[in-house]
Design a protein around this motif. Sequence first.
Motif, PDB file in Angstrom:
ATOM      1  N   ALA A 134       0.796  -1.021  -0.189  1.00 30.08           N
ATOM      2  CA  ALA A 134       0.043  -0.083  -0.046  1.00 30.08           C
ATOM      3  C   ALA A 134       0.880   1.149   0.067  1.00 30.08           C
ATOM      4  CB  ALA A 134      -0.800  -0.121   1.156  1.00 30.08           C
ATOM      5  N   MET A 135       2.189   1.179   0.403  1.00 33.41           N
ATOM      6  CA  MET A 135       2.828   2.219   0.523  1.00 33.41           C
ATOM      7  C   MET A 135       3.306   2.922  -0.939  1.00 33.41           C
ATOM      8  SD  MET A 135       3.609   2.803   3.592  1.00 33.41           S
ATOM      9  CE  MET A 135       5.248   3.688   3.543  1.00 33.41           C
ATOM     10  N   SER A 136       3.003   2.060  -2.011  1.00 36.45           N
ATOM     11  CA  SER A 136       3.010   2.424  -3.343  1.00 36.45           C
ATOM     12  C   SER A 136       2.394   3.868  -3.753  1.00 36.45           C
ATOM     13  CB  SER A 136       2.506   1.389  -4.342  1.00 36.45           C
ATOM     14  OG  SER A 136       1.324   1.278  -4.271  1.00 36.45           O
ATOM     15  N   SER A 137       1.226   3.937  -2.881  1.00 35.08           N
ATOM     16  CA  SER A 137       0.719   5.420  -3.223  1.00 35.08           C
ATOM     17  C   SER A 137       1.707   6.635  -2.860  1.00 35.08           C
ATOM     18  CB  SER A 137      -0.536   5.570  -2.405  1.00 35.08           C
ATOM     19  OG  SER A 137      -0.409   5.163  -1.036  1.00 35.08           O
ATOM     20  N   LEU A 138       2.146   6.400  -1.580  1.00 35.56           N
ATOM     21  CA  LEU A 138       3.154   7.572  -1.266  1.00 35.56           C
ATOM     22  C   LEU A 138       4.344   7.598  -1.996  1.00 35.56           C
ATOM     23  CD1 LEU A 138       3.051   6.677   2.636  1.00 35.56           C
ATOM     24  CD2 LEU A 138       2.184   8.751   1.619  1.00 35.56           C
ATOM     25  N   VAL A 139       4.940   6.383  -2.353  1.00 37.31           N
ATOM     26  CA  VAL A 139       6.068   6.381  -3.363  1.00 37.31           C
ATOM     27  C   VAL A 139       5.933   7.270  -4.603  1.00 37.31           C
ATOM     28  CG1 VAL A 139       7.542   5.043  -4.695  1.00 37.31           C
ATOM     29  CG2 VAL A 139       6.984   4.169  -2.563  1.00 37.31           C
ATOM     30  N   ALA A 140       4.396   6.937  -5.205  1.00 35.97           N
ATOM     31  CA  ALA A 140       4.094   7.535  -6.649  1.00 35.97           C
ATOM     32  C   ALA A 140       4.073   8.938  -6.337  1.00 35.97           C
ATOM     33  CB  ALA A 140       2.917   6.996  -6.799  1.00 35.97           C
ATOM     34  N   ILE A 141       3.440   9.463  -5.508  1.00 35.37           N
ATOM     35  CA  ILE A 141       3.219  11.018  -5.338  1.00 35.37           C
ATOM     36  C   ILE A 141       4.475  11.662  -5.050  1.00 35.37           C
ATOM     37  CG2 ILE A 141       0.827  10.773  -4.744  1.00 35.37           C
ATOM     38  CD1 ILE A 141       1.552  11.609  -1.912  1.00 35.37           C
ATOM     39  N   ALA A 142       5.352  10.842  -4.322  1.00 31.76           N
ATOM     40  CA  ALA A 142       6.887  11.528  -3.863  1.00 31.76           C
ATOM     41  C   ALA A 142       7.615  11.618  -5.173  1.00 31.76           C
ATOM     42  CB  ALA A 142       7.621  10.956  -2.950  1.00 31.76           C
ATOM     43  N   VAL A 143       7.486  10.577  -5.930  1.00 28.25           N
ATOM     44  CA  VAL A 143       8.567  10.474  -7.256  1.00 28.25           C
ATOM     45  C   VAL A 143       7.640  11.562  -8.241  1.00 28.25           C
ATOM     46  CG1 VAL A 143       9.067   9.198  -9.378  1.00 28.25           C
ATOM     47  CG2 VAL A 143       9.252   8.138  -7.072  1.00 28.25           C
ATOM     48  N   ALA A 144       6.353  11.565  -8.296  1.00 24.60           N
ATOM     49  CA  ALA A 144       5.656  12.661  -9.269  1.00 24.60           C
ATOM     50  C   ALA A 144       6.005  14.004  -9.136  1.00 24.60           C
ATOM     51  CB  ALA A 144       4.031  12.444  -9.165  1.00 24.60           C
ATOM     52  N   SER A 145       6.261  14.450  -7.683  1.00 24.79           N
ATOM     53  CA  SER A 145       6.754  15.844  -7.282  1.00 24.79           C
ATOM     54  C   SER A 145       8.068  16.197  -8.006  1.00 24.79           C
ATOM     55  CB  SER A 145       6.819  15.859  -5.923  1.00 24.79           C
ATOM     56  OG  SER A 145       7.704  14.974  -5.439  1.00 24.79           O
ATOM     57  N   VAL A 146       8.889  15.111  -8.097  1.00 21.41           N
ATOM     58  CA  VAL A 146      10.046  15.162  -8.777  1.00 21.41           C
ATOM     59  C   VAL A 146      10.153  15.144 -10.284  1.00 21.41           C
ATOM     60  CG1 VAL A 146      12.778  14.527  -8.566  1.00 21.41           C
ATOM     61  CG2 VAL A 146      11.292  14.655  -6.633  1.00 21.41           C
ATOM     62  N   VAL A 147       9.715  13.908 -10.656  1.00 20.72           N
ATOM     63  CA  VAL A 147       9.938  13.671 -11.880  1.00 20.72           C
ATOM     64  C   VAL A 147       8.949  14.330 -13.039  1.00 20.72           C
ATOM     65  CG1 VAL A 147       9.633  11.777 -13.830  1.00 20.72           C
ATOM     66  CG2 VAL A 147      10.730  11.309 -11.607  1.00 20.72           C
ATOM     67  N   LEU A 148       7.624  14.824 -12.430  1.00 22.20           N
ATOM     68  CA  LEU A 148       6.745  15.385 -13.309  1.00 22.20           C
ATOM     69  C   LEU A 148       6.435  16.969 -12.914  1.00 22.20           C
ATOM     70  CD1 LEU A 148       4.002  12.634 -13.333  1.00 22.20           C
ATOM     71  CD2 LEU A 148       5.629  13.178 -15.130  1.00 22.20           C
ATOM     72  N   LYS A 149       7.277  17.340 -11.904  1.00 24.82           N
ATOM     73  CA  LYS A 149       7.147  18.551 -11.358  1.00 24.82           C
ATOM     74  C   LYS A 149       5.751  18.589 -10.874  1.00 24.82           C
ATOM     75  CE  LYS A 149      11.416  19.169 -12.172  1.00 24.82           C
ATOM     76  NZ  LYS A 149      12.418  19.178 -10.852  1.00 24.82           N
ATOM     77  N   LYS A 159       2.442  19.419  -8.625  1.00 24.67           N
ATOM     78  CA  LYS A 159       2.349  20.055  -7.518  1.00 24.67           C
ATOM     79  C   LYS A 159       1.695  19.133  -6.373  1.00 24.67           C
ATOM     80  CE  LYS A 159       1.014  24.685  -5.731  1.00 24.67           C
ATOM     81  NZ  LYS A 159       0.649  25.877  -5.926  1.00 24.67           N
ATOM     82  N   ILE A 160       2.435  18.640  -5.358  1.00 25.81           N
ATOM     83  CA  ILE A 160       1.778  17.874  -4.481  1.00 25.81           C
ATOM     84  C   ILE A 160       1.661  18.672  -3.385  1.00 25.81           C
ATOM     85  CG2 ILE A 160       1.940  15.542  -3.175  1.00 25.81           C
ATOM     86  CD1 ILE A 160       1.856  15.355  -6.249  1.00 25.81           C
ATOM     87  N   ARG A 161       0.426  18.639  -2.766  1.00 25.35           N
ATOM     88  CA  ARG A 161      -0.137  19.408  -1.669  1.00 25.35           C
ATOM     89  C   ARG A 161       0.074  18.457  -0.219  1.00 25.35           C
ATOM     90  NH1 ARG A 161      -1.722  24.424  -3.326  1.00 25.35           N
ATOM     91  NH2 ARG A 161      -2.474  24.454  -5.249  1.00 25.35           N
ATOM     92  N   PRO A 162       0.158  19.212   0.871  1.00 26.76           N
ATOM     93  CA  PRO A 162       0.396  18.406   2.128  1.00 26.76           C
ATOM     94  C   PRO A 162      -0.861  17.335   2.165  1.00 26.76           C
ATOM     95  CG  PRO A 162       0.965  20.630   2.443  1.00 26.76           C
ATOM     96  CD  PRO A 162       0.469  20.210   1.322  1.00 26.76           C
ATOM     97  N   HIS A 163      -1.973  17.771   1.949  1.00 28.91           N
ATOM     98  CA  HIS A 163      -3.286  16.839   2.220  1.00 28.91           C
ATOM     99  C   HIS A 163      -2.984  15.625   1.644  1.00 28.91           C
ATOM    100  CE1 HIS A 163      -4.444  19.474  -1.150  1.00 28.91           C
ATOM    101  NE2 HIS A 163      -5.132  18.514  -1.491  1.00 28.91           N
ATOM    102  N   HIS A 164      -2.423  15.396   0.325  1.00 30.77           N
ATOM    103  CA  HIS A 164      -2.010  14.304  -0.458  1.00 30.77           C
ATOM    104  C   HIS A 164      -1.458  13.420   0.378  1.00 30.77           C
ATOM    105  CE1 HIS A 164      -2.682  16.998  -4.374  1.00 30.77           C
ATOM    106  NE2 HIS A 164      -3.863  16.433  -4.316  1.00 30.77           N
ATOM    107  N   TYR A 165      -0.392  13.806   1.038  1.00 27.25           N
ATOM    108  CA  TYR A 165       0.442  12.900   1.701  1.00 27.25           C
ATOM    109  C   TYR A 165      -0.409  12.392   2.918  1.00 27.25           C
ATOM    110  CZ  TYR A 165       4.618  14.143  -1.058  1.00 27.25           C
ATOM    111  OH  TYR A 165       5.594  14.336  -2.022  1.00 27.25           O
ATOM    112  N   VAL A 166      -1.239  13.168   3.615  1.00 24.94           N
ATOM    113  CA  VAL A 166      -1.678  12.794   4.594  1.00 24.94           C
ATOM    114  C   VAL A 166      -3.007  11.860   4.342  1.00 24.94           C
ATOM    115  CG1 VAL A 166      -3.719  13.740   6.469  1.00 24.94           C
ATOM    116  CG2 VAL A 166      -1.736  15.255   5.917  1.00 24.94           C
ATOM    117  N   ALA A 167      -3.774  12.167   3.298  1.00 24.48           N
ATOM    118  CA  ALA A 167      -4.404  11.103   2.912  1.00 24.48           C
ATOM    119  C   ALA A 167      -4.161   9.902   2.467  1.00 24.48           C
ATOM    120  CB  ALA A 167      -5.360  11.630   1.434  1.00 24.48           C
ATOM    121  N   CYS A 168      -2.969   9.828   1.744  1.00 28.58           N
ATOM    122  CA  CYS A 168      -2.385   8.565   1.629  1.00 28.58           C
ATOM    123  C   CYS A 168      -1.781   7.801   3.042  1.00 28.58           C
ATOM    124  CB  CYS A 168      -1.065   8.730   0.853  1.00 28.58           C
ATOM    125  SG  CYS A 168      -1.496   9.037  -1.143  1.00 28.58           S
ATOM    126  N   LEU A 169      -1.296   8.511   3.925  1.00 24.68           N
ATOM    127  CA  LEU A 169      -1.002   7.927   5.237  1.00 24.68           C
ATOM    128  C   LEU A 169      -2.161   7.501   5.879  1.00 24.68           C
ATOM    129  CD1 LEU A 169       1.533  10.315   6.374  1.00 24.68           C
ATOM    130  CD2 LEU A 169       1.927   8.106   5.837  1.00 24.68           C
TER     131      LEU A 169
END
Length: 306
Positions: free
Chosen positions: A95-110, A112-122
């Motif tokens: 299930a951690m793949s969701s956190l990996v994906a948004i973290a990588v997307a913020s770097v590779v795709l630039k 805009k990942i907001r804090p609530h995205h990480y909170v929701a995934c957690l």
Amino acid sequence: MKNSALLIRTGLGPAIGGTLFFVAAHYLPPTPYWDGFFRVLPAGLLLLAIRFGLPRGAWWWKSLVLGTLNMGLFTVLLLISAQRLPGGVAATLNAMSSLVAIAVASVVLKEKIRPHHYVACLIGVVGVALLVLRSSATLDAIGVLAGIGSASSMGVGTVLARKWGRPEGVHSLTTAGWTLLGAAVFLLPLAFVFEGAPPSFTGKQLLGLVWAAFVVGALGFALYLSGVQRLPVSLTAPLTLMNPVTAALLGWVAVGERFTPLQLLGGVLVCAAIILVANPDILGRFFTKPEPESAPEPEPKPVSVA
């Protein structure tokens, strides 16, 4: 919400994928590498039969990379994790793949990942843990590393699928077929090395393979990949949390498994996480500073006409 219909269709992919746990346990032979190969090969051929087209140029190696990350390597590492860890621990790591994906997307795709995205995934990962973990769970270092690897493989594969999209004029079913056949190319030599010659299948096992290939592989993956290619990763990544939820619900309906209060809470948290990501205003208001109200512009003075 804009693109809500596409988001729902995309979420159906992981939801359908959750049935694979039940099918693998009750219908498939204990040869996971061959099971994986015979799951992706017919699915890829079917999709290409519906929307035929051959890769051109870079899409030959891109299809192999996407197939390896999203289906091939992901499957191998998930199997290692499942063999060395209790199922609940393996599912939670996955299930951690969701956190990996948004973290990588913020770097590779630039993106805009907001804090609530990480909170929701957690919240979603915690929900999966409550849903599938058992108090007697034990840890194995290799199993944990394989679980993290499988989550990372899917997370990176999701981002690359979004980055590369699909060639102009090529249908999403065609690119899904390429990806599934890329996974088959990756899995075939591993199946021979670790499991020898292909096994013989009973009628019941063939029925399980038909479901795994055409429903989970062709339909489920095509739905998910189509959405991943068109929607932001911050929206699609948490949808993978539907996978263990479907598996748990199917166990309850088909096998009569009972949910404890904590498991019910876990299911609610997973669903809440997906809703929160799809509707950012719910959590976004707690993390986004309200813009100051601008003073109203003065009304223009009337012009007198002599």
